[in-house]
Design a protein around this motif. Structure first.
Motif, PDB file in Angstrom:
ATOM      1  N   GLN A   1       8.238   5.410  -2.585  1.00 16.40           N
ATOM      2  CA  GLN A   1       9.209   4.625  -2.561  1.00 16.40           C
ATOM      3  C   GLN A   1      10.082   4.191  -1.538  1.00 16.40           C
ATOM      4  O   GLN A   1      11.007   4.693  -0.768  1.00 16.40           O
ATOM      5  CB  GLN A   1      10.746   5.206  -4.015  1.00 16.40           C
ATOM      6  CG  GLN A   1       9.824   6.164  -4.946  1.00 16.40           C
ATOM      7  CD  GLN A   1       9.372   4.996  -5.709  1.00 16.40           C
ATOM      8  OE1 GLN A   1       8.987   3.394  -6.093  1.00 16.40           O
ATOM      9  NE2 GLN A   1       7.979   5.813  -6.500  1.00 16.40           N
ATOM     10  N   ILE A   2      10.585   2.733  -1.753  1.00 16.09           N
ATOM     11  CA  ILE A   2      10.991   1.222  -0.818  1.00 16.09           C
ATOM     12  C   ILE A   2      12.510   1.582  -1.071  1.00 16.09           C
ATOM     13  O   ILE A   2      12.675   1.060  -2.022  1.00 16.09           O
ATOM     14  CB  ILE A   2      10.600   0.710   0.352  1.00 16.09           C
ATOM     15  CG1 ILE A   2       9.230   1.157   0.187  1.00 16.09           C
ATOM     16  CG2 ILE A   2      10.724  -0.344   0.966  1.00 16.09           C
ATOM     17  CD1 ILE A   2       7.912  -0.414   0.637  1.00 16.09           C
TER      18      ILE A   2
ATOM     19  N   THR B   1       0.990  -1.322   0.152  1.00 14.72           N
ATOM     20  CA  THR B   1       0.055  -0.053   0.217  1.00 14.72           C
ATOM     21  C   THR B   1       0.706   1.385   0.308  1.00 14.72           C
ATOM     22  O   THR B   1       1.667   1.503   0.936  1.00 14.72           O
ATOM     23  CB  THR B   1      -0.748  -0.089   1.638  1.00 14.72           C
ATOM     24  OG1 THR B   1      -1.737  -1.228   1.326  1.00 14.72           O
ATOM     25  CG2 THR B   1      -1.928   1.113   0.879  1.00 14.72           C
ATOM     26  N   VAL B   2       0.777   1.944  -1.431  1.00 19.64           N
ATOM     27  CA  VAL B   2       1.706   2.523  -1.288  1.00 19.64           C
ATOM     28  C   VAL B   2       0.872   4.618  -1.008  1.00 19.64           C
ATOM     29  O   VAL B   2      -0.318   5.192  -1.575  1.00 19.64           O
ATOM     30  CB  VAL B   2       2.557   3.126  -2.402  1.00 19.64           C
ATOM     31  CG1 VAL B   2       3.113   4.215  -3.445  1.00 19.64           C
ATOM     32  CG2 VAL B   2       2.828   1.753  -2.718  1.00 19.64           C
ATOM     33  N   ARG B   3       1.593   5.830  -0.474  1.00 20.67           N
ATOM     34  CA  ARG B   3       0.824   5.957  -0.084  1.00 20.67           C
ATOM     35  C   ARG B   3       1.463   7.085  -1.674  1.00 20.67           C
ATOM     36  O   ARG B   3       2.862   7.465  -1.921  1.00 20.67           O
ATOM     37  CB  ARG B   3       1.385   6.757   1.063  1.00 20.67           C
ATOM     38  CG  ARG B   3       0.764   5.376   2.397  1.00 20.67           C
ATOM     39  CD  ARG B   3       1.290   7.106   3.273  1.00 20.67           C
ATOM     40  NE  ARG B   3       2.910   6.761   3.955  1.00 20.67           N
ATOM     41  CZ  ARG B   3       3.354   6.988   4.774  1.00 20.67           C
ATOM     42  NH1 ARG B   3       2.800   7.988   5.778  1.00 20.67           N
ATOM     43  NH2 ARG B   3       4.737   6.716   5.130  1.00 20.67           N
TER      44      ARG B   3
ATOM     45  N   THR C   1      12.425  -0.548  -4.369  1.00 22.72           N
ATOM     46  CA  THR C   1      10.514  -0.467  -5.499  1.00 22.72           C
ATOM     47  C   THR C   1      11.737   1.197  -6.137  1.00 22.72           C
ATOM     48  O   THR C   1      12.419   1.691  -5.484  1.00 22.72           O
ATOM     49  CB  THR C   1       9.455   0.483  -5.127  1.00 22.72           C
ATOM     50  OG1 THR C   1      10.231   1.268  -4.220  1.00 22.72           O
ATOM     51  CG2 THR C   1       9.089  -0.608  -4.459  1.00 22.72           C
ATOM     52  N   ARG C   2      11.311   1.177  -7.254  1.00 23.49           N
ATOM     53  CA  ARG C   2      11.690   1.843  -8.482  1.00 23.49           C
ATOM     54  C   ARG C   2      10.561   2.672  -8.939  1.00 23.49           C
ATOM     55  O   ARG C   2       9.017   1.891  -9.035  1.00 23.49           O
ATOM     56  CB  ARG C   2      12.441   1.852  -9.595  1.00 23.49           C
ATOM     57  CG  ARG C   2      13.612   1.206  -8.696  1.00 23.49           C
ATOM     58  CD  ARG C   2      14.363   1.182 -10.271  1.00 23.49           C
ATOM     59  NE  ARG C   2      13.823  -0.063 -10.882  1.00 23.49           N
ATOM     60  CZ  ARG C   2      13.643  -0.712 -11.649  1.00 23.49           C
ATOM     61  NH1 ARG C   2      15.106  -0.332 -12.881  1.00 23.49           N
ATOM     62  NH2 ARG C   2      12.957  -1.118 -12.339  1.00 23.49           N
ATOM     63  N   PRO C   3      10.560   4.381  -9.714  1.00 26.29           N
ATOM     64  CA  PRO C   3       9.288   4.433 -10.299  1.00 26.29           C
ATOM     65  C   PRO C   3       8.982   4.480 -11.238  1.00 26.29           C
ATOM     66  O   PRO C   3       9.675   3.497 -12.058  1.00 26.29           O
ATOM     67  CB  PRO C   3       9.539   6.901 -10.660  1.00 26.29           C
ATOM     68  CG  PRO C   3      10.610   6.492  -9.956  1.00 26.29           C
ATOM     69  CD  PRO C   3      11.610   5.060  -9.182  1.00 26.29           C
ATOM     70  N   HIS C   4       6.840   3.796 -11.327  1.00 29.69           N
ATOM     71  CA  HIS C   4       6.559   2.727 -12.354  1.00 29.69           C
ATOM     72  C   HIS C   4       7.495   1.583 -12.647  1.00 29.69           C
ATOM     73  O   HIS C   4       6.604   0.851 -13.933  1.00 29.69           O
ATOM     74  CB  HIS C   4       7.402   3.365 -13.581  1.00 29.69           C
ATOM     75  CG  HIS C   4       6.854   4.814 -13.719  1.00 29.69           C
ATOM     76  ND1 HIS C   4       5.281   5.611 -13.621  1.00 29.69           N
ATOM     77  CD2 HIS C   4       7.630   6.333 -13.773  1.00 29.69           C
ATOM     78  CE1 HIS C   4       5.103   7.035 -13.417  1.00 29.69           C
ATOM     79  NE2 HIS C   4       6.975   7.819 -13.166  1.00 29.69           N
ATOM     80  N   ALA C   5       8.461   0.881 -11.853  1.00 23.62           N
ATOM     81  CA  ALA C   5       8.199  -0.188 -12.222  1.00 23.62           C
ATOM     82  C   ALA C   5       7.869  -1.233 -11.609  1.00 23.62           C
ATOM     83  O   ALA C   5       6.509  -0.780 -10.871  1.00 23.62           O
ATOM     84  CB  ALA C   5      10.408  -0.558 -11.151  1.00 23.62           C
TER      85      ALA C   5
END
Length: 138
Positions: free
Chosen positions: A55-56, A36-38, A60-64
């Protein structure tokens, strides 16, 4: 949370959504991580990023849609086997991916830098038995 566009800290939550990331398989079974991403609103009026997602680090990376671990595994498979054979190996390992996606991943892998050219030859002309031979018969 700091805005990636301007670096200004923001505490104003704009919304939330569920993000699914594919990860490396465990014992041949695919793994999907659900987060669950804010989304935050940038508080600076001059910033080009109106909202941004958290992003963690290392995950995670943007749009990945895949974790770095799975992406590096798939890049190794793509570099060794490319399209259809790579997709078959990935399926045997428990990773579902299309041959075209492997080829796209192969194209996105950065190429090593090319060094200085030491020798440049041409195969059009060659010397044999003291006379000059060409490809064309004339």
């Amino acid at each position: 949370m700091r805005c990636p566009g301007c670096g200004m800290p923001s505490w104003r939550v704009h919304g939330r959504y569920v993000r699914r990331l594919g990860d490396a398989p465990v014992a041949g079974s695919p793994v999907v991580i659900e987060l669950t991403v804010r989304r935050f609103k940038c508080l600076s009026s001059r910033c080009p990023a109106v909202t941004f997602a958290e992003q963690i680090e290392g995950l995670t990376r943007p749009h990945a849609r895949q974790t770095q671990v799975l992406r590096s595994m798939l890049a190794s498979i793509a570099l060794c086997l490319a399209g259809r054979p790579g997709a078959r190996l990935a399926a045997a390992l428990g990773i579902r991916i299309a041959k075209d996606a492997l080829l796209d991943l192969l194209r996105s892998v950065p190429q090593p830098p090319i060094g200085a050219v030491r020798f440049l030859g041409s195969g059009r002309f060659c010397s044999a038995q003291g006379r000059l031979l060409r490809d064309d018969p004339g």
